[in-house]
Design an enzyme around this catalytic site. Structure first.
Site, PDB file in Angstrom:
ATOM      1  N   ASP A  99     -19.175   1.916  29.405  1.00  0.00           N
ATOM      2  CA  ASP A  99     -18.108   0.940  29.579  1.00  0.00           C
ATOM      3  C   ASP A  99     -18.640  -0.399  30.071  1.00  0.00           C
ATOM      4  O   ASP A  99     -17.868  -1.301  30.385  1.00  0.00           O
ATOM      5  CB  ASP A  99     -17.022   1.476  30.519  1.00  0.00           C
ATOM      6  CG  ASP A  99     -17.567   2.184  31.741  1.00  0.00           C
ATOM      7  OD1 ASP A  99     -18.801   2.218  31.913  1.00  0.00           O
ATOM      8  OD2 ASP A  99     -16.750   2.720  32.522  1.00  0.00           O
ATOM      9  N   HIS A 115     -18.148   1.429  36.529  1.00  0.00           N
ATOM     10  CA  HIS A 115     -17.442   1.663  37.783  1.00  0.00           C
ATOM     11  C   HIS A 115     -18.375   2.334  38.797  1.00  0.00           C
ATOM     12  O   HIS A 115     -19.175   3.191  38.426  1.00  0.00           O
ATOM     13  CB  HIS A 115     -16.225   2.556  37.557  1.00  0.00           C
ATOM     14  CG  HIS A 115     -15.251   2.028  36.557  1.00  0.00           C
ATOM     15  ND1 HIS A 115     -15.404   2.254  35.195  1.00  0.00           N
ATOM     16  CD2 HIS A 115     -14.131   1.289  36.715  1.00  0.00           C
ATOM     17  CE1 HIS A 115     -14.399   1.668  34.555  1.00  0.00           C
ATOM     18  NE2 HIS A 115     -13.618   1.080  35.453  1.00  0.00           N
ATOM     19  N   ASP A 133     -22.728   3.580  34.954  1.00  0.00           N
ATOM     20  CA  ASP A 133     -21.348   3.375  34.548  1.00  0.00           C
ATOM     21  C   ASP A 133     -20.868   2.030  35.093  1.00  0.00           C
ATOM     22  O   ASP A 133     -21.358   1.549  36.117  1.00  0.00           O
ATOM     23  CB  ASP A 133     -20.477   4.504  35.103  1.00  0.00           C
ATOM     24  CG  ASP A 133     -19.082   4.509  34.526  1.00  0.00           C
ATOM     25  OD1 ASP A 133     -18.878   5.173  33.494  1.00  0.00           O
ATOM     26  OD2 ASP A 133     -18.190   3.857  35.103  1.00  0.00           O
ATOM     27  N   HIS A 152     -16.405  10.002  40.022  1.00  0.00           N
ATOM     28  CA  HIS A 152     -15.410   9.575  41.018  1.00  0.00           C
ATOM     29  C   HIS A 152     -14.905  10.740  41.866  1.00  0.00           C
ATOM     30  O   HIS A 152     -14.216  10.519  42.870  1.00  0.00           O
ATOM     31  CB  HIS A 152     -14.217   8.900  40.344  1.00  0.00           C
ATOM     32  CG  HIS A 152     -14.550   7.609  39.668  1.00  0.00           C
ATOM     33  ND1 HIS A 152     -15.192   6.574  40.323  1.00  0.00           N
ATOM     34  CD2 HIS A 152     -14.346   7.187  38.388  1.00  0.00           C
ATOM     35  CE1 HIS A 152     -15.363   5.569  39.473  1.00  0.00           C
ATOM     36  NE2 HIS A 152     -14.869   5.915  38.306  1.00  0.00           N
TER      37      HIS A 152
END
Length: 279
Positions: A224, A147, A145, A112
């Site tokens: 995740d 996200h 991931d 990120h």
């Protein structure tokens, strides 16, 4: 397989934060107990390595702790921990160049973090730094991931030497990755996506990677996407990660992986399953 790990990365924490040292500590202990992996300690990335992917302003802000992000706190010595995590990613990439399969089991994560921003538990973008450091003529980053790796996409957008491919839940933080543009291919997945649909989507992504024909593939490996993860909503099982690893291995291209997210108590088994598939 080589695993890059330093106990230094479990020495910092923010109370109640999901990106906790326990998630990596328990995974390290689990993998070590298998007696099948070789563990290597990393060296910190140099400032000039960080600057391959980030601005001097971000480097200095993390060094001084003069930044503010609710998810990404300015903890004591975080600059040192972030440089060590970036150095581990570089080491994993360098091993991949020599034909070794390597996994960086370090924190903080990175995908990120943009050129000039910390975000989403990430201070420096480890995989971006590693890919830029090895400077292959053609590289792919595959982000699995849950996200979207908005920082990685920002850093490499328009870079003809790098293909960025992401499979991620949408809607979900950070709200990006809804469309594919230029050298960035995104596969947004609905909450509740099960293994069959996920693997079918990954197979499509792998076709795109083969068409790009990279010299090396870096994996932003988040766990995740697991059904038991407390902050996301995809429905992969522990065994799903071995299938993911097997599909990636089928590319027959040198690859390395670095840890991103994964916050359930079962993350250690998910990581082990993924590594079995890669081997």
């Amino acid at each position: 397989m080589k695993i890059i790990f330093s106990p230094e990365c479990i020495k910092y924490k923010s109370p109640g934060h999901p990106e906790s040292p326990e998630r990596v500590k328990l995974t390290y202990e689990y993998l070590k107990d298998t007696n099948i992996f070789q563990f290597i300690e990393p060296e910190p990335a140099k400032d000039e390595d960080i600057l391959l992917a980030h601005s001097p302003e971000l480097l200095n802000a993390v060094k001084a702790g003069s930044f503010f992000d609710l998810d990404t706190p300015a903890l004591p010595n975080i600059f040192d921990y972030a440089k060590l995590s970036a150095g581990a990613a570089i080491k994993a990439a360098e091993l991949a160049v020599t034909g070794e399969t390597a996994f960086s089991l370090m924190r903080p994560p990175g995908h990120h973090s943009g050129r000039n921003s910390v975000a989403g538990f990430c201070y420096f973008n480890n995989i971006a730094i590693a890919i830029k450091k090895i400077n292959a003529s053609r590289s792919t980053i595959l982000d699995i991931d849950c996200h979207h790796g908005n920082g990685t996409e920002e850093i490499f957008f328009g870079d003809k030497k790098v293909l960025y491919v992401s499979l991620h839940q949408s809607p979900l933080y950070p709200g990006t990755g809804l469309v594919s543009q230029d050298n960035c291919i995104n596969y947004p997945l609905s909450a509740g996506t099960e293994e069959k649909e996920y693997l079918s989507t990954l197979e499509k992504a792998i076709v795109k990677i083969k068409e790009f024909a990279p010299e090396i593939v870096g994996i932003s490996a988040g766990f995740d996407t697991y059904i038991g993860d407390p902050i996301t909503n995809l429905n992969l099982e522990i065994e799903s990660y071995e299938k993911i690893g097997t599909l990636i291995r089928g590319l027959d291209i040198p690859c390395f992986s670095i840890l991103e997210g994964g916050y359930s108590a079962d993350m250690r088994q998910c990581v082990y399953s993924f590594l079995k598939g890669l081997e």
